[in-house]
Design an enzyme around this catalytic site. Structure first.
Site, PDB file in Angstrom:
ATOM      1  N   HIS A   1       0.854  -1.185   0.000  1.00  0.00           N
ATOM      2  CA  HIS A   1       0.000   0.000   0.000  1.00  0.00           C
ATOM      3  C   HIS A   1       0.888   1.231   0.000  1.00  0.00           C
ATOM      4  O   HIS A   1       1.954   1.240   0.626  1.00  0.00           O
ATOM      5  CB  HIS A   1      -0.918   0.000   1.227  1.00  0.00           C
ATOM      6  CG  HIS A   1      -2.042   0.975   1.144  1.00  0.00           C
ATOM      7  ND1 HIS A   1      -1.890   2.308   1.464  1.00  0.00           N
ATOM      8  CD2 HIS A   1      -3.336   0.822   0.757  1.00  0.00           C
ATOM      9  CE1 HIS A   1      -3.054   2.928   1.296  1.00  0.00           C
ATOM     10  NE2 HIS A   1      -3.941   2.061   0.861  1.00  0.00           N
TER      11      HIS A   1
ATOM     12  N   ASP B   1      -7.933  -4.394  -0.179  1.00  0.00           N
ATOM     13  CA  ASP B   1      -8.523  -4.918  -1.409  1.00  0.00           C
ATOM     14  C   ASP B   1      -8.389  -6.431  -1.521  1.00  0.00           C
ATOM     15  O   ASP B   1      -9.168  -7.079  -2.228  1.00  0.00           O
ATOM     16  CB  ASP B   1      -7.852  -4.264  -2.629  1.00  0.00           C
ATOM     17  CG  ASP B   1      -7.983  -2.755  -2.601  1.00  0.00           C
ATOM     18  OD1 ASP B   1      -9.127  -2.282  -2.542  1.00  0.00           O
ATOM     19  OD2 ASP B   1      -6.960  -2.066  -2.618  1.00  0.00           O
TER      20      ASP B   1
END
Length: 428
Positions: free
Chosen positions: A306, A363
């Site tokens: 991320h 996700d």
């Protein structure tokens, strides 16, 4: 005396003030940099630039911390209530019983969209991307609610927030039903927020969709974990559009458009595509991970790492437990979840990923949860938008209430032609 940093340019010194946030984070205030030095900063992607001061969400990417109005997101796991968290983000505190009851009632009473708006759906082909429809319809709401084109007090904000948060799920469900050629299902005033949305998505005439508690909690939690994430692409877009004093509907519609991009809201779709690719290609997770480490293979391990979180994504930790509870309750075997579990196990034990701090992000599990609930892949980003809407409203309202807010107007460094004489190449 306030702390400053010293900038030396062409033999001159300039003193720039330091700003410190609640959690000790520090920033150099360059508000007067150009006026005093003639210089601007260059920061493509704004990775090192703070565009505002905000009291809504705190992130510490190094420590894996995400807090809404000071509350760690993990504390919402045992009693997930998206409506309660929406109020928290927008109004700065948890609602008391009276505020919650009033807001919930407003969500129920404003769930329907104007009947004439239904004709707008007919103007889109059935193959139209749901995010395109969602953005257009949210923008259209401003035409049906002109009284909210200017919001100046908390009562107006509460009323318009209730309409937007309630109607977005109706619009989303109608877009889905339209794409499948199915009749629309009107909101049921007896149902709560999440179950009402699933009813509008999946009920059939004379056959109501029944949502169990585990599914309701899973979707509530997924929406909560997406509700805000500081100055990401879509939230910054809402703030930038709102800085021109554009109304809340239009500003949030712009957020939907920004979220539509595959590098932002479409990441969980890429995770599902990867899992399908592995399954349909009859690859083992071990083989795929090996390929992902080879730069020339073209394979990527989606859902890991991320831009903000450098160790672990706290939302992924919560969603991993949520996925386990959901699948245990459903007693449902999904080969994609099996692959996802194995990929996580391999990557967390592989020095290649550990040294690069590539841990599962939000996700990675949100896709398999939505798949288990029955949400089609082309609606994944729409669910993200429903979850993120309270954050957009909160940031728009925070900026709108600021006495120092200015229209956003970034600068640039020009790299084109120097002054050039006009000589036409057209004959005659």
């Amino acid at each position: 005396m306030a702390e400053t940093v010293t900038l030396q340019v062409d033999g001159k010194e300039y003193h720039l003030p330091l700003v410190q946030g609640t959690e000790g984070e520090r920033a150099i205030d360059i508000t007067r940099l150009r006026a005093e030095t003639g210089l601007i900063t260059l920061d493509p992607g704004y990775a090192n630039t703070g565009s505002c001061e905000s009291a809504i969400t705190y992130i510490d990417g190094e420590q894996g911390i995400l807090r809404y109005r000071g509350i760690p997101i993990e504390q919402f796991e045992n009693h997930p209530n998206f409506v309660e968290v929406a109020w928290l983000l927008i109004f700065g505190k948890l609602p008391d019983q009276q505020e919650y009851a009033r807001f919930s009632e407003a969500l129920t009473n404003t769930a329907n969209i104007d009947e004439s708006m239904k004709h707008n759906f007919q103007g889109f082909p059935r193959s139209a991307p749901p995010m395109a429809i969602l953005s257009a319809m949210i923008n259209a709401l401003s035409c049906f609610h002109p009284e909210f084109r200017k919001v100046d007090d908390p009562d107006q904000l509460e009323a318009v927030a209730a309409r937007l948060i309630s109607k977005i799920r109706t619009i989303a469900a109608y877009a889905y039903r339209r794409s499948r050629g199915k009749p629309v299902m009107y909101p049921d005033p007896k149902l709560r927020y999440v179950t009402n949305f699933l009813h509008m998505m999946f009920s059939q005439p004379y056959e109501e969709y029944i949502c169990d508690d585990i599914t309701q909690d899973a979707l509530n939690l997924l929406l909560i974990l997406h509700a805000d994430h500081e100055q990401n692409c879509s939230t910054s877009t809402v703030r930038m559009v709102g800085s021109s004093q554009a109304n809340l509907f239009t500003s949030c519609a712009s957020g939907v458009s920004a979220l539509w991009g595959p590098l932002h809201g479409g990441a969980n779709v890429q995770v599902i595509d990867m899992l399908k690719h592995i399954h349909e290609g009859q690859m083992t997770p071990e083989e795929y991970v090996r390929r992902a480490k080879e730069k020339t293979s073209g394979e990527r391990l989606m859902g890991f790492g991320h831009r903000v979180y450098k160790n672990f994504d706290p939302r992924a930790v919560v969603l991993q437990r949520t996925a386990e509870r959901l699948f245990r309750k459903m007693n449902k075997h999904d080969p994609l979840l099996d692959i996802a579990r194995k990929l996580e196990e391999i990557a967390l034990a592989d020095s290649y990923f550990v040294e690069r701090k590539l841990y599962p992000n939000v996700d990675f599990y949100s896709g398999v949860i939505l798949r288990a609930i029955g949400i089609p892949v082309n609606m994944f980003t729409v669910i993200f938008a429903i979850g993120r809407l309270p954050g957009w409203i909160a940031h728009w309202a925070e900026q709108n209430a600021s006495s120092t807010a200015r229209i956003s107007r970034p600068r640039q460094i020009y790299t084109g032609n120097p002054e050039t004489r006009y000589v036409s190449l057209l004959k005659g």
